[in-house]
Structures are given as C-alpha cells and as structure tokens.
Motif scaffolding. Structure first.
Motif, PDB file in Angstrom:
ATOM      1  N   ILE A 155      -8.277   2.944   1.190  1.00 52.96           N
ATOM      2  CA  ILE A 155      -6.879   3.136   0.806  1.00 52.96           C
ATOM      3  C   ILE A 155      -6.557   2.183  -0.347  1.00 52.96           C
ATOM      4  O   ILE A 155      -6.735   0.966  -0.209  1.00 52.96           O
ATOM      5  CB  ILE A 155      -5.929   2.831   1.988  1.00 52.96           C
ATOM      6  N   PRO A 156      -6.082   2.693  -1.502  1.00 47.66           N
ATOM      7  CA  PRO A 156      -5.681   1.783  -2.577  1.00 47.66           C
ATOM      8  C   PRO A 156      -4.566   0.853  -2.099  1.00 47.66           C
ATOM      9  O   PRO A 156      -3.605   1.298  -1.465  1.00 47.66           O
ATOM     10  CB  PRO A 156      -5.182   2.726  -3.681  1.00 47.66           C
ATOM     11  N   SER A 157      -4.724  -0.415  -2.404  1.00 44.12           N
ATOM     12  CA  SER A 157      -3.738  -1.387  -1.943  1.00 44.12           C
ATOM     13  C   SER A 157      -3.599  -2.509  -2.959  1.00 44.12           C
ATOM     14  O   SER A 157      -4.601  -3.015  -3.473  1.00 44.12           O
ATOM     15  CB  SER A 157      -4.149  -1.964  -0.582  1.00 44.12           C
ATOM     16  N   GLN A 158      -2.359  -2.885  -3.231  1.00 45.81           N
ATOM     17  CA  GLN A 158      -2.076  -3.972  -4.164  1.00 45.81           C
ATOM     18  C   GLN A 158      -1.819  -5.260  -3.392  1.00 45.81           C
ATOM     19  O   GLN A 158      -1.325  -5.234  -2.258  1.00 45.81           O
ATOM     20  CB  GLN A 158      -0.869  -3.624  -5.029  1.00 45.81           C
ATOM     21  N   TRP A 159      -2.154  -6.359  -4.030  1.00 46.73           N
ATOM     22  CA  TRP A 159      -2.045  -7.679  -3.411  1.00 46.73           C
ATOM     23  C   TRP A 159      -1.411  -8.622  -4.435  1.00 46.73           C
ATOM     24  O   TRP A 159      -1.752  -8.587  -5.609  1.00 46.73           O
ATOM     25  CB  TRP A 159      -3.430  -8.174  -3.022  1.00 46.73           C
ATOM     26  N   GLY A 160      -0.434  -9.424  -3.965  1.00 43.45           N
ATOM     27  CA  GLY A 160       0.211 -10.339  -4.902  1.00 43.45           C
ATOM     28  C   GLY A 160       1.278 -11.159  -4.223  1.00 43.45           C
ATOM     29  O   GLY A 160       1.107 -11.615  -3.083  1.00 43.45           O
ATOM     30  N   LEU A 161       2.396 -11.328  -4.910  1.00 46.62           N
ATOM     31  CA  LEU A 161       3.514 -12.090  -4.365  1.00 46.62           C
ATOM     32  C   LEU A 161       4.813 -11.349  -4.629  1.00 46.62           C
ATOM     33  O   LEU A 161       4.852 -10.364  -5.364  1.00 46.62           O
ATOM     34  CB  LEU A 161       3.540 -13.518  -4.924  1.00 46.62           C
ATOM     35  N   ALA A 162       5.874 -11.805  -3.982  1.00 47.84           N
ATOM     36  CA  ALA A 162       7.163 -11.126  -4.106  1.00 47.84           C
ATOM     37  C   ALA A 162       8.285 -12.149  -4.066  1.00 47.84           C
ATOM     38  O   ALA A 162       8.157 -13.220  -3.468  1.00 47.84           O
ATOM     39  CB  ALA A 162       7.349 -10.104  -2.993  1.00 47.84           C
ATOM     40  N   THR A 163       9.393 -11.776  -4.694  1.00 48.29           N
ATOM     41  CA  THR A 163      10.593 -12.603  -4.706  1.00 48.29           C
ATOM     42  C   THR A 163      11.765 -11.751  -4.234  1.00 48.29           C
ATOM     43  O   THR A 163      11.921 -10.600  -4.663  1.00 48.29           O
ATOM     44  CB  THR A 163      10.881 -13.132  -6.127  1.00 48.29           C
ATOM     45  N   PHE A 164      12.562 -12.320  -3.353  1.00 46.16           N
ATOM     46  CA  PHE A 164      13.725 -11.632  -2.796  1.00 46.16           C
ATOM     47  C   PHE A 164      14.963 -12.489  -3.083  1.00 46.16           C
ATOM     48  O   PHE A 164      15.007 -13.661  -2.715  1.00 46.16           O
ATOM     49  CB  PHE A 164      13.558 -11.449  -1.283  1.00 46.16           C
ATOM     50  N   VAL A 165      15.960 -11.890  -3.739  1.00 45.37           N
ATOM     51  CA  VAL A 165      17.173 -12.609  -4.129  1.00 45.37           C
ATOM     52  C   VAL A 165      18.377 -11.846  -3.595  1.00 45.37           C
ATOM     53  O   VAL A 165      18.491 -10.625  -3.804  1.00 45.37           O
ATOM     54  CB  VAL A 165      17.280 -12.746  -5.661  1.00 45.37           C
ATOM     55  N   HIS A 166      19.262 -12.545  -2.910  1.00 40.07           N
ATOM     56  CA  HIS A 166      20.444 -11.893  -2.356  1.00 40.07           C
ATOM     57  C   HIS A 166      21.223 -11.194  -3.470  1.00 40.07           C
ATOM     58  O   HIS A 166      21.380 -11.723  -4.581  1.00 40.07           O
ATOM     59  CB  HIS A 166      21.346 -12.915  -1.657  1.00 40.07           C
ATOM     60  N   LYS A 167      21.704  -9.987  -3.176  1.00 39.87           N
ATOM     61  CA  LYS A 167      22.317  -9.161  -4.221  1.00 39.87           C
ATOM     62  C   LYS A 167      23.594  -9.746  -4.789  1.00 39.87           C
ATOM     63  O   LYS A 167      24.034  -9.334  -5.865  1.00 39.87           O
ATOM     64  CB  LYS A 167      22.568  -7.759  -3.660  1.00 39.87           C
ATOM     65  N   VAL A 177      -9.060  -2.046  -2.428  1.00 42.10           N
ATOM     66  CA  VAL A 177      -8.949  -1.092  -1.329  1.00 42.10           C
ATOM     67  C   VAL A 177      -8.911  -1.838  -0.002  1.00 42.10           C
ATOM     68  O   VAL A 177      -9.541  -2.877   0.170  1.00 42.10           O
ATOM     69  CB  VAL A 177     -10.107  -0.063  -1.310  1.00 42.10           C
ATOM     70  N   LEU A 178      -8.132  -1.301   0.918  1.00 38.54           N
ATOM     71  CA  LEU A 178      -8.208  -1.646   2.325  1.00 38.54           C
ATOM     72  C   LEU A 178      -8.772  -0.432   3.048  1.00 38.54           C
ATOM     73  O   LEU A 178      -8.888   0.655   2.469  1.00 38.54           O
ATOM     74  CB  LEU A 178      -6.827  -2.030   2.857  1.00 38.54           C
ATOM     75  N   TRP A 179      -9.090  -0.609   4.309  1.00 34.67           N
ATOM     76  CA  TRP A 179      -9.819   0.438   5.018  1.00 34.67           C
ATOM     77  C   TRP A 179      -9.073   0.919   6.248  1.00 34.67           C
ATOM     78  O   TRP A 179      -8.559   0.115   7.039  1.00 34.67           O
ATOM     79  CB  TRP A 179     -11.210  -0.068   5.412  1.00 34.67           C
ATOM     80  N   SER A 205       0.852  -1.197   0.000  1.00 32.82           N
ATOM     81  CA  SER A 205       0.000   0.000   0.000  1.00 32.82           C
ATOM     82  C   SER A 205       0.888   1.247   0.000  1.00 32.82           C
ATOM     83  O   SER A 205       1.061   1.912   1.028  1.00 32.82           O
ATOM     84  CB  SER A 205      -0.912   0.003   1.234  1.00 32.82           C
ATOM     85  N   PRO A 206       1.463   1.601  -1.134  1.00 32.54           N
ATOM     86  CA  PRO A 206       2.498   2.645  -1.160  1.00 32.54           C
ATOM     87  C   PRO A 206       1.996   4.040  -0.830  1.00 32.54           C
ATOM     88  O   PRO A 206       2.801   4.918  -0.504  1.00 32.54           O
ATOM     89  CB  PRO A 206       3.035   2.571  -2.593  1.00 32.54           C
ATOM     90  N   VAL A 207       0.686   4.290  -0.902  1.00 35.91           N
ATOM     91  CA  VAL A 207       0.197   5.643  -0.605  1.00 35.91           C
ATOM     92  C   VAL A 207      -0.122   5.814   0.873  1.00 35.91           C
ATOM     93  O   VAL A 207      -0.536   6.902   1.298  1.00 35.91           O
ATOM     94  CB  VAL A 207      -1.048   5.985  -1.445  1.00 35.91           C
ATOM     95  N   SER A 208       0.065   4.767   1.666  1.00 39.37           N
ATOM     96  CA  SER A 208      -0.257   4.846   3.082  1.00 39.37           C
ATOM     97  C   SER A 208       0.980   4.562   3.923  1.00 39.37           C
ATOM     98  O   SER A 208       1.803   3.715   3.569  1.00 39.37           O
ATOM     99  CB  SER A 208      -1.346   3.823   3.440  1.00 39.37           C
ATOM    100  N   ASP A 209       1.102   5.276   5.043  1.00 38.25           N
ATOM    101  CA  ASP A 209       2.177   4.992   5.976  1.00 38.25           C
ATOM    102  C   ASP A 209       1.665   4.244   7.205  1.00 38.25           C
ATOM    103  O   ASP A 209       2.370   4.087   8.191  1.00 38.25           O
ATOM    104  CB  ASP A 209       2.900   6.272   6.406  1.00 38.25           C
ATOM    105  N   LYS A 210       0.429   3.753   7.137  1.00 39.13           N
ATOM    106  CA  LYS A 210      -0.147   3.002   8.242  1.00 39.13           C
ATOM    107  C   LYS A 210       0.532   1.633   8.362  1.00 39.13           C
ATOM    108  O   LYS A 210       0.981   1.060   7.366  1.00 39.13           O
ATOM    109  CB  LYS A 210      -1.639   2.794   8.015  1.00 39.13           C
ATOM    110  N   ASP A 211       0.609   1.152   9.600  1.00 37.44           N
ATOM    111  CA  ASP A 211       1.106  -0.203   9.805  1.00 37.44           C
ATOM    112  C   ASP A 211       0.036  -1.241   9.490  1.00 37.44           C
ATOM    113  O   ASP A 211       0.332  -2.303   8.941  1.00 37.44           O
ATOM    114  CB  ASP A 211       1.583  -0.384  11.242  1.00 37.44           C
ATOM    115  N   TRP A 212      -1.203  -0.939   9.845  1.00 41.87           N
ATOM    116  CA  TRP A 212      -2.298  -1.888   9.657  1.00 41.87           C
ATOM    117  C   TRP A 212      -3.469  -1.220   8.961  1.00 41.87           C
ATOM    118  O   TRP A 212      -3.795  -0.062   9.238  1.00 41.87           O
ATOM    119  CB  TRP A 212      -2.781  -2.437  11.002  1.00 41.87           C
TER     120      TRP A 212
END
Length: 277
Positions: A101-113, A93-95, A48-55
C-alpha cells in the motif's frame, strides 16, 4: 482556543510530540482531544490516503512494525477545530498481508482555526523528498514552520519543528547533523520577523551536548528541557539507553509562562513537550 489563565493573563499553548506512528493511538487520541493545544507539532506521522485500513505493517528487513495507517487522519479528527498541514518526507509502501500500500511518512502541524497563520515555510533539513521508497539511512527529513499572530500578547510567534535524521550508528555529531541544524535554523529565520518570539522544537535525535543544540544556542535560542532540569524526554515505553531525543528552544526565555515534559499519560515512547507563552 486552549488558553490557560494565570496571574499574567492568557497564554498560548504549544505542544511538540513524536507520535510513534500512532502505535499508542488509543491513549494518544483522547489525550490530544482533551488537551487540544493551540499549536501541535507532531512528528512520525503516517498518511495512507488510498487505504481505509486502520493498521498496516512496516517492513525493513528484520525490522517489522505495526503502523497506524491513517494517523494523520486520526489526529485531524481528534482536532476538528484545527487547521492540519501534513509535510511528507518520503513515500514508500506499507503492507496489508502480502499487498503493498503506498504510504507517506513525515510530520504534521495543527493550528487552532482561530489563530491566524500568516506565514509558512515547508522544506527539507536532510536530503529531499523520496518519492519511490523510504530510501537508505539516514533517510530524508522534513521540517515545517508557521508564523502566527497571538492577539493576547499582541505579537507574532514563529514555530518551527523537525524530526532529525536517524543515524544507525547512534546520536553522535556528524557533518550531516551539522548541516541539518543549519537548515533548520535557516527555515526558522526565514519565516520569522525581527521582533517575533521564535520557537524551535522537535525530535532532534541528538544528545544534550550535541553540536546541533550548540548551533541553535549560538543563534540566541535557549533550550528548555535540560535548562529547566528535566532528565529525560522518554518514558517506560522506550527500552534503549539514552534518555534524550526531544527539545524545545525559545528566543526569549523570559516570556515562558510554563514548560513541562509530560511523563503521564504515556501516549508514545516520547514524552509530549508543552510550552505556554
């Protein structure tokens, strides 16, 4: 890199986990930071990049859930030495109280640099990107593939993961799940070279005797969860019947140096799957 030493030399670690939207982030983030796998395949990620909320709160009729608003950011901060890629399936949206609040939902991949990413494929295994709401069930599902070079084994490794569609009627075989499995396999084959070690994993949302796993087996992939005798990929956080959802498959089971389903600590209602090759 989080290489593990054994008699056969160094090995690279791949973790697959459905993060449950960060519900247990206080347990999950220290665990991820400590284990720091070379490759983390994480499903059910909120961004949710437009929000600084934790939850924030997810609402779908009577289905109301707390969501870690910036779960992708949280995990990225826990893995500062990793390249992070977020792959959205939908934006809804989440609330925050009565504010949407616009919010995206999906998956992510993290690879050591320090691990070279030499190929990627991002796409959909069910439907397409849903830009104006999460959509009707079964909802859009994305998948992501990375091709890396492992210097220790002097070979290429391809890793593909997805979060399989959720059917409100259950985990039975359906034409949509069959098509999804074929798309997943196609993505894995698209990113892979002929001599690659191929890894396919994720929360498939199917049973061990499913057509999905048979399609992947027919393509030469060996399933490690039931193949290594594990009887569940769920823990005490999951209260429903049906103890399987997550799977890890490899093209060359003889290269596996270690595989585990982690029941403790509990960092989600899914167990982390950890592969060492």
């Amino acid at each position: 890199m989080n290489f593990v030493m054994d008699a056969g030399g160094r090995r690279v670690e791949i973790m697959c986990l459905n993060g449950w939207g960060g519900k247990l982030h206080q347990q999950l983030l220290p665990y991820i930071e400590t284990t720091a796998p070379d490759v983390l395949c994480l499903q059910e990620v909120v961004h949710s990049p437009v929000s600084d909320k934790d939850w924030l709160t997810y609402r779908d009729g009577d289905h109301i859930l707390p969501q870690r608003a910036n779960f992708f950011r949280d995990v990225s901060r826990a893995l500062p030495d990793h390249t992070a890629v977020f792959c959205p399936a939908a934006q809804g949206v989440l609330w925050d109280g009565e504010h949407s609040i616009p919010s995206q939902w999906g998956l992510a991949t993290f690879v050591h640099k320090s691990v070279p990413i030499i190929g990627q494929v991002q796409g959909f295994v069910h439907k397409n990107f849903s830009p104006f709401g999460y959509g009707d069930h079964p909802r859009s599902r994305s998948a992501h593939s990375v091709r890396i070079f492992d210097y220790q084994s002097d070979r290429h490794v391809s890793i593909t993961h997805m979060h399989g569609l959720r059917d409100l009627n259950g985990k039975m075989d359906t034409p949509e799940r069959s098509a999804q499995a074929k798309r997943l396999l196609g993505m894995a084959q698209q990113v892979s070279g002929p001599d690659d070690l191929m890894v396919v994993c994720g929360d498939f949302n199917v049973e061990p005797d499913s057509e999905t796993l048979q399609i992947l087996a027919d393509a030469g992939l060996s399933e490690l969860v039931t193949g290594r005798g594990f009887t569940s990929t769920r823990n005490s956080q999951y209260k429903k019947p049906g103890r399987f959802a997550d799977y890890m498959l490899v093209s060359e089971p003889e290269t596996v140096k270690g595989f585990d389903v982690v029941y403790d600590p509990e960092v989600s209602d899914h167990c982390p799957l950890i592969l060492n090759v």
